[in-house]
Design an enzyme around this catalytic site. Sequence first.
Site, PDB file in Angstrom:
ATOM      1  N   GLU A   1      38.000   7.289  20.762  1.00 18.33           N
ATOM      2  CA  GLU A   1      37.462   7.860  21.815  1.00 18.33           C
ATOM      3  C   GLU A   1      35.778   8.061  21.287  1.00 18.33           C
ATOM      4  OE1 GLU A   1      36.587  12.591  22.616  1.00 18.33           O
ATOM      5  OE2 GLU A   1      38.250  12.076  21.395  1.00 18.33           O
TER       6      GLU A   1
ATOM      7  N   ASP B   1      32.951   6.552  23.925  1.00 14.21           N
ATOM      8  CA  ASP B   1      32.021   7.332  24.590  1.00 14.21           C
ATOM      9  C   ASP B   1      30.736   6.553  24.330  1.00 14.21           C
ATOM     10  OD1 ASP B   1      30.868   9.883  25.479  1.00 14.21           O
ATOM     11  OD2 ASP B   1      29.963   9.869  23.532  1.00 14.21           O
TER      12      ASP B   1
ATOM     13  N   ASP C   1      39.654  11.664  27.356  1.00  9.24           N
ATOM     14  CA  ASP C   1      39.764  11.420  25.858  1.00  9.24           C
ATOM     15  C   ASP C   1      40.424  10.027  25.948  1.00  9.24           C
ATOM     16  OD1 ASP C   1      38.482  13.671  25.061  1.00  9.24           O
ATOM     17  OD2 ASP C   1      40.159  14.480  24.082  1.00  9.24           O
TER      18      ASP C   1
ATOM     19  N   GLU D   1      37.889   7.173  27.459  1.00  3.13           N
ATOM     20  CA  GLU D   1      37.130   6.533  26.607  1.00  3.13           C
ATOM     21  C   GLU D   1      37.898   5.680  25.526  1.00  3.13           C
ATOM     22  OE1 GLU D   1      33.830  10.307  26.805  1.00  3.13           O
ATOM     23  OE2 GLU D   1      34.902  10.275  25.137  1.00  3.13           O
TER      24      GLU D   1
END
Length: 238
Positions: free
Chosen positions: A49, A53, A122, A125
């Site tokens: 995650e 991002d 989450d 990502e």
Amino acid sequence: MALKRPTGEALAEAVLASTGYVFKDRRLLETALTHSSAVKAATNNERLEFLGDRVLGLVVADMLFQKFPDASEGEIAPRFNALVDSKTCSEIGLLMNLENLVRADAALKARSRGSGGSYLADAVEALIAAIYVDGGIEPARRFILRYWEPRARMVVVKPRNPKSELQEWIAKTGDARPEYVIEQREGPDHQPVFTVSVQVEGFEPTKGTGGSRRAAEEAAASAFLLREGVWANEGSAA
């Protein structure tokens, strides 16, 4: 009764349908779709995650840079923030039907059923990162553009706040603070017209008028930003 979550080849095929990507490392895919709340999970997607991002941010920033060649940084930034926020990622997770693919605490999934939630954001990502690690930046880019590019022009950008932007701009150049002074108040009590000047040390003041003190202050701040070239002359809307 909820359908049993697919694993192995069935999971890879389900993800292929929504991402267009064939995973070489299925264990990486399993990790990407395992939330930290999952019972007895040996690993989870928190590290992926984190990476996802950053990959998402890079690809979306590049997409906006290419798609809006004449837009200023101040116009691109709000659009970027809206596209990469948790709400957007969660909505895309729903669109991909990831609710049925993510391994997470049953109570957490039940509370978020149909509305997304942070665990789904989450997972999106983490999935981006997994594609990046497994296949490189180009497959990750193709996946991101597949879902984020159609939203690039649809996203609603919050209107600018001239007083806040003036404060931020001044803070970059020194310690001065803008001061708003009521120069004039005209008209009846039920329909007043205010004239306000904004004064900043080292700069000539600018004035603005409005039907309230706040509106006049915003007009004065807008005039200041336009005069100093912080905002483009075509207007203050993003």
